[in-house]
Motif scaffolding. Structure first.
Motif, PDB file in Angstrom:
ATOM      1  N   ILE A 158       0.833  -1.200   0.000  1.00 42.75           N
ATOM      2  CA  ILE A 158       0.000   0.000   0.000  1.00 42.75           C
ATOM      3  C   ILE A 158       0.874   1.259   0.000  1.00 42.75           C
ATOM      4  O   ILE A 158       0.635   2.206  -0.766  1.00 42.75           O
ATOM      5  CB  ILE A 158      -0.940  -0.009   1.221  1.00 42.75           C
ATOM      6  N   VAL A 159       1.889   1.275   0.857  1.00 38.87           N
ATOM      7  CA  VAL A 159       2.786   2.432   0.919  1.00 38.87           C
ATOM      8  C   VAL A 159       3.501   2.630  -0.409  1.00 38.87           C
ATOM      9  O   VAL A 159       3.631   3.760  -0.905  1.00 38.87           O
ATOM     10  CB  VAL A 159       3.806   2.245   2.066  1.00 38.87           C
ATOM     11  N   GLY A 161       2.418   1.752  -3.341  1.00 35.49           N
ATOM     12  CA  GLY A 161       1.443   2.267  -4.301  1.00 35.49           C
ATOM     13  C   GLY A 161       1.211   3.755  -4.127  1.00 35.49           C
ATOM     14  O   GLY A 161       1.135   4.509  -5.108  1.00 35.49           O
ATOM     15  N   ILE A 162       1.088   4.211  -2.862  1.00 33.77           N
ATOM     16  CA  ILE A 162       0.872   5.636  -2.592  1.00 33.77           C
ATOM     17  C   ILE A 162       2.064   6.469  -3.069  1.00 33.77           C
ATOM     18  O   ILE A 162       1.906   7.507  -3.711  1.00 33.77           O
ATOM     19  CB  ILE A 162       0.612   5.853  -1.093  1.00 33.77           C
ATOM     20  N   VAL A 163       3.270   5.993  -2.766  1.00 36.94           N
ATOM     21  CA  VAL A 163       4.477   6.707  -3.200  1.00 36.94           C
ATOM     22  C   VAL A 163       4.538   6.784  -4.719  1.00 36.94           C
ATOM     23  O   VAL A 163       4.881   7.817  -5.305  1.00 36.94           O
ATOM     24  CB  VAL A 163       5.738   6.017  -2.632  1.00 36.94           C
ATOM     25  N   LEU A 165       2.010   6.745  -6.838  1.00 39.74           N
ATOM     26  CA  LEU A 165       1.014   7.698  -7.329  1.00 39.74           C
ATOM     27  C   LEU A 165       1.478   9.135  -7.112  1.00 39.74           C
ATOM     28  O   LEU A 165       1.288  10.002  -7.988  1.00 39.74           O
ATOM     29  CB  LEU A 165      -0.313   7.462  -6.615  1.00 39.74           C
ATOM     30  N   ILE A 166       2.080   9.429  -5.958  1.00 41.40           N
ATOM     31  CA  ILE A 166       2.555  10.780  -5.676  1.00 41.40           C
ATOM     32  C   ILE A 166       3.662  11.178  -6.647  1.00 41.40           C
ATOM     33  O   ILE A 166       3.644  12.270  -7.229  1.00 41.40           O
ATOM     34  CB  ILE A 166       3.046  10.881  -4.221  1.00 41.40           C
ATOM     35  N   SER A 168       4.301   9.883  -9.594  1.00 39.84           N
ATOM     36  CA  SER A 168       3.752   9.996 -10.944  1.00 39.84           C
ATOM     37  C   SER A 168       3.019  11.319 -11.122  1.00 39.84           C
ATOM     38  O   SER A 168       3.128  11.981 -12.156  1.00 39.84           O
ATOM     39  CB  SER A 168       2.804   8.833 -11.217  1.00 39.84           C
TER      40      SER A 168
END
Length: 224
Positions: A158-159, A161-163, A165-166, A168
């Motif tokens: 999850i972490v 994925g969040i990183v 997205l940020i 990108s």
């Protein structure tokens, strides 16, 4: 009296010899590989180790049946070799001239196999009961609970994925700003103006440059 005692001991010894011999009924062969298991820390197989083996078998028999009265003296060893192999039987404690059925001995050994192995610092591969199938060792439980490992893996995903997205989003924003700036610069270089309703290129007002349209008018009106 002494002669009768000696005669009794002789009869018992002969009976035990008949009970414990290779391939005898209810007899089991054991093969031990101490050097293979322990290497330089290997110990010598002697009378003390034989006594411990008898004690462990007697313990297994007593633990297998709560009513069992098996003693160390009921465990007989024979045909002991230097390469540490031998046969053993367990005699019936009530009669002492017959052996305990092999099925009971096998069940008792299987039930207490790990305890016997640990007593000699060996395993199923280095302490072999040739007629008794090996038992599976209990599974080793990890020091960290499985659910905690799974939770950690999911949290890491999850972490990550969040990183992703940020990062990108930041890259797309920078690219968008860059494209916008380049487009504005291009529009400034190729600026188009409307002159009397007719589009024309911006004039280059450098010194010495003459607009061709006005030059033609000057020649028409000023020439004499």
């Amino acid at each position: 009296m002494l002669r009768a005692l000696l005669l009794t001991l002789s009869v018992v010894a002969i009976a035990h010899a008949e009970l414990c011999k290779p391939d005898a009924q209810n007899a089991f062969k054991v093969r031990i590989s101490i050097k293979t298991a322990l290497g330089d820390n290997a110990y010598a197989w002697d009378a003390n180790e034989e006594y411990l083996f008898k004690a462990m078998v007697a313990f297994a028999m007593r633990r297998y049946s709560s009513k069992s009265t098996t003693q160390i003296s009921n465990v007989l060893l024979c045909n002991v070799t230097d390469r540490v192999s031998f046969w053993f039987v367990v005699t019936d404690s009530s009669k002492n001239v017959t052996t305990v059925p092999g099925s009971e001995v096998e069940a008792a050994i299987r039930m207490n196999r790990n305890r016997i192995n640990n007593a000699f610092l060996l395993s199923d591969k280095t302490l072999q009961f040739l007629k008794i199938t090996s038992t599976l060792s209990p599974p080793v439980e990890p020091s960290t609970p499985v659910w905690l490992i799974v939770f950690g893996v999911v949290l890491c995903l999850i972490v990550a994925g969040i990183v992703f997205l940020i990062v990108s989003g930041i890259q797309k924003h920078k690219k968008k700003n860059k494209d916008s700036t380049e487009r504005e610069n291009l529009e400034e270089k190729v600026e188009v103006t409307l002159e009397n309703g007719i589009p024309c290129e911006a004039l280059d007002l450098k010194p010495g440059h003459i607009n061709g349209v006005f030059a033609a008018d000057d020649e028409r009106f000023t020439s004499l």
